[in-house]
Design an enzyme around this catalytic site. Structure first.
Site, PDB file in Angstrom:
ATOM      1  N   VAL A   1      -5.340  21.380  18.208  1.00  0.00           N
ATOM      2  CA  VAL A   1      -4.084  22.254  17.851  1.00  0.00           C
ATOM      3  C   VAL A   1      -4.410  23.103  16.879  1.00  0.00           C
ATOM      4  O   VAL A   1      -4.078  24.329  16.973  1.00  0.00           O
ATOM      5  CB  VAL A   1      -2.863  21.367  17.677  1.00  0.00           C
ATOM      6  CG1 VAL A   1      -1.534  22.035  17.553  1.00  0.00           C
ATOM      7  CG2 VAL A   1      -2.445  20.416  18.740  1.00  0.00           C
TER       8      VAL A   1
ATOM      9  N   CYS B   1       3.774  17.273  23.269  1.00  0.00           N
ATOM     10  CA  CYS B   1       3.391  17.913  24.477  1.00  0.00           C
ATOM     11  C   CYS B   1       3.780  17.383  25.821  1.00  0.00           C
ATOM     12  O   CYS B   1       4.184  18.292  26.525  1.00  0.00           O
ATOM     13  CB  CYS B   1       1.700  18.094  24.428  1.00  0.00           C
ATOM     14  SG  CYS B   1       0.829  16.438  24.680  1.00  0.00           S
TER      15      CYS B   1
ATOM     16  N   GLY C   1      -8.757  20.143  14.120  1.00  0.00           N
ATOM     17  CA  GLY C   1      -8.398  19.663  15.411  1.00  0.00           C
ATOM     18  C   GLY C   1      -8.044  20.462  16.698  1.00  0.00           C
ATOM     19  O   GLY C   1      -8.248  21.805  16.167  1.00  0.00           O
TER      20      GLY C   1
END
Lengths: 350, 350, 350, 350
Positions: free
Chosen positions: D12, D149, D10
């Site tokens: 991240v 986040c 992904g």
């Protein structure tokens, strides 16, 4: 005049619904989608909220001919040829926005689309639906096959100069830049915002399928063989195609000659505009300016240094590149004013 | 090693400051800007907030040579040639990012830039600062003239195949797509967000000035005359250039031959990457992937249908297209590892 | 009905020309611009190429009243109040898109705009041109002052719930996100594409001038004092405003009650749509969906956790936020169908 | 120090690989992805082409502890809690970027995430991985749970003023604007470029899950109950979060007092910058400026008119909002300089 749209949940389908709902002479009676059958149209096309209470129904080629007098098809490539013979027999008039009936030569389908055509006998019957080239045939056609979006932009930019004959017809470069809506409504990794934003992606540098129809139409115009070198790029906008065509001149040609050639070829055309200014920032065509309109803006420049002529066109891929031309074809087929339902001015800025 | 940057308030100047502040072997001592003299650097380059307390000083070619050992110049075109003779005499080494010393033939300046060169005798002394072509000359040069951003992208894409010689060198199409930072930091109507967003603007379809340096360098490589047909487009992104080059093959060429030709030509180059995948969405170079890096990604495709070879490169116009190459040149000139200060990996997605 | 537009080279002016050229009942006779006097309109508003041969003329408040029956004003703030007394005396009807006559209390001008009003006696005469609140007064007004773009979005989102009275009227948060066209056509560093792209810029976290008119109108509705906490952000799009209003509920309120309150307040309004879906990706208002239309889309959500009600509106800042509302006002003043010239459906995707 | 990344395909995960490959003190030995097992990392993360020959392997919690000394987890929410007890027993140190161990109170999981926590006994053991608040606990933790986040942006903007206590803690508005990468790498209709471009989409006006951790951390700081009113918007950029916090002041507060409060709270923090200028276009935090960096830029404005304090933060959601903070935590846990591998300066413009 009752209108049906077969495969109406995609972007071209949505654009057809929008245009036809605003068209003063027709009524949209049936819009089909197998994925969204039963759903309100505005759930899929959010711009139509409050504009219509239509719901999608399942696609059924057998019954749709009872419910409407003219049928638009906006299914993916390879679908309409599976049921077209059945439709044609009913006598209904059909405007197909997909690729299934654009090419005249059945042998082109395995080469460019990787499948054998299921009803090659209908290819001759179909008219290539670019009004600027085939208006008279469209008028009486039962089946009109609308051009591919990038093909429309390229053919309109090139037709006059290819017909004129003073260029090298075996070295025609078509460098296309297209917005994300050209790839359709289906999410993919390539169309994922994080992947598509800020990109200039050369997704098909060679072998683009629209090459086939561009060559077919330019060959018809020039009476000679034509080889098109096409490269397609995806850019960071939603609507629009800018087509930059690079061709090489045999001998000499002046800007005034090109100007006259294009003005002559497109005289009276309601949706062709010429853009060639000495000042300002919109001196050449720009897709930004034609968003939402049916215009094809055309401009050019002569490059004496390289014996080159650069021809540039800008269209909205969903309008002049698809639904707009489809409606223009309908207007011609039904004897309406060709601009009916398509008179909208562009937005600026947008 | 004390470094000065002359004309440091523009985008290339800002990029030079950023790179040199992070470079382990040099110290930025003087950054000049007449507009912003006295102002903190981070007020103009907001990314440098907290990274440096440098302030801009007024530009003074007479004193700057005392304050630094090597000088970068990032002034607008036509400026550095007004004071270069004075600088050269001091013996200081200079890396000029502007166009003033890129062309070898003084007659090219009136043709492509509309001005007579003020010190044509220095043109021969200057080295064209593309390490992949002129590394050895750069090493000992006093004056290095960095390539134009679009020229860098085009030359790197074309060099191997032009040197190889199996293409028509009088029909080389360079179709460039560049982000808005390429037009500099000065606001104009064309760069106004509302006018630039969603655009694909063919702002220079013919006559782009970088044509001159591309032809100069390709001519050197091929030993024959070369005619480049360049068209430049502005697109909706900030950083990056995608260059699509269309060339016509004499005879036949296989993908494997092209592949070997390029691998051979660029063997050992630290900032050339080849991108050619059969799957995935980044099968070809894409400027999105090189943002912030000094890479030039190169890919290609052979179009048997049209006897065409499509060569594609992607660079960050402020990096490999300007400041990155400038720092690479500095590393070469000073005997550092060529990658020093330039080893950053790209961001994804961005 | 002959129409003049005073200050027609900006984005609001261009939008007025576009709308009025397509309006079936009026004729645009005079468009003024001191900067572009003598220039064709399409050179400044490229979307109008081929649509009109109008040219700009110099602005002259003394003669324009002879050439037209109704006058739109789209000059920068602080201009129209310099010549308004002269215009008013002629008896001509005026729709002013600038801020000069929006506020009723002359003392608000020095506070929010930093200048003393030149003709405070006209403020009472002017009608605040938001049809949803002042339709009857607009009908017979000589001078209509159209709302600020962000004020329009905020007032329409808040009016029903402020009138209802069950919220804390001294803690009303208005968090606005606006596209770049809201800053006008004049290039600045802030609007430079390279600086504006990918930004979310909180350019006015406190003290935004539209606060004054929002409070004025909400105070009128509630009969009590109202304090608005406004913060304005510029985002990476051209057209559109999303307004997120956070208010605190006294006691309890159910979604159904809010729903009824809003439906009741806006019953019959042609340009208010409610957006609140349980599925799909357009479950709330989104400026993307109203681009080019005169709609104000409104949605909401009750936050039981925080005793909060979130009210959301989306408009096109150049349409419902400026020119669209101005034309709607004209239709009301002239007794036309209020939707005349404004019936366009939005584009999707765009 | 051998590092493994669990769930590395992904955004991240890709960011972690990028950062750790450039980190001078660690070696990435294992990156897992069940979808892409066997595939080269650069096929999924195109920025890493030429930087690493790593391939993805299948995820296996049982063997990964043999292959590495510290483990990052970047799996979707709800995954890591299925195998965490097994991992914890091995004694390996773990930095989890997912939500599974952020909340201290097991009862919060069914409320905000709709599932019962599988190993509630580990929640107390986990440290909330925001170094600015929990540095000392992180140092010796076995399991660090990195903040969400949007939570990171909100907590850092609010912490000092909530701790100070002079605001109404039951009316804290958090209005977040986030780029598309925040939604991850999986294509969906909402993230489709044609649907996401030009949008300001209020996708979660109430009930956002990060509310829980923001309240948890602010409650800890203030020692009182805290109610957060959060609304999340998706905007047209890829990286970045701008968080606008509106809070109401009890009594009076001057800008100087706020300034001192924030400077004091964050003294010595390597990744907190304050942005508050009187001139220029970056007077407040802007996500554009922190792209690719680990900074959290913080600014504010006092609104005397409404007794309001506006606190603004900007972060890169993949950096300070995820992978950057994760690496910062690793540096703390391993006793490295906290800035190691994170010293990069931002790009401008980008």
């Amino acid at each position: 005049m009752r209108i049906g749209i077969f495969g109406a949940s995609g972007y071209v389908g949505g654009e057809l619904i929008r245009l036809l709902l605003q068209h003063p002479k027709v009524e949209v009676t049936t819009v089909t989608s197998n994925t969204y059958a039963g759903e309100y149209v505005y759930r899929v096309h959010p711009n139509l909220r409050g504009e219509t209470n239509l719901r999608f129904v399942r696609s059924n080629p057998s019954t749709i001919t009872d419910e409407c007098d003219l049928l638009f098809i906006a299914t993916p490539h390879g679908v309409s040829s599976t049921f077209m013979p059945e439709l044609i027999e009913t006598g209904i008039r059909i405007i197909d926005a997909s690729a299934d009936f654009r090419l005249k030569n059945p042998k082109d389908y395995p080469v460019w689309y990787n499948w054998e055509h299921r009803c090659p006998e209908l290819l001759e019957k179909a008219v290539y639906g670019l009004p600027e080239l085939h208006r008279d045939e469209i008028r009486n056609a039962q089946l009109v096959a609308c051009p591919g979006c990038m093909a429309a932009g390229a053919i309109l930019a090139l037709a006059p100069v290819v017909k004129d004959g003073r260029i090298e017809t075996d070295r025609i470069i078509v460098d296309s830049k297209v917005g994300s809506s050209g790839a359709g409504a289906k999410p993919t990794r390539s169309s994922h915002h994080s992947e598509h934003y800020s990109t200039v992606r050369p997704y098909k540098p060679v072998g683009h399928r629209h090459t086939a129809e561009i060559e077919q139409e330019l060959r018809l115009l020039s009476g000679r063989d034509v080889v098109v070198s096409m490269s397609a790029h995806a850019v960071n906008m939603v609507r629009g195609i800018l087509t930059t065509c690079h061709v090489f001149i045999k001998g000499e040609i002046t800007p005034l000659e090109v100007w006259r050639m294009y003005r002559g070829f497109y005289r009276g055309e309601p949706f062709i505009r010429f853009v060639r200014d000495r000042k300002g920032i919109y001196r050449y065509p720009d897709p930004k300016v034609v968003v939402g309109t049916n215009y094809c803006d055309i401009g050019f420049e002569v490059d004496g240094h390289a014996h080159r002529l650069v021809l540039i066109s800008a269209i909205d891929n969903l309008m002049k590149g698809a639904a707009g031309t489809a409606v223009q074809n309908m207007n011609i087929m039904l004897g309406y004013d060709e601009r009916e339902g398509l008179r909208v001015m562009g937005l600026h800025p947008v």
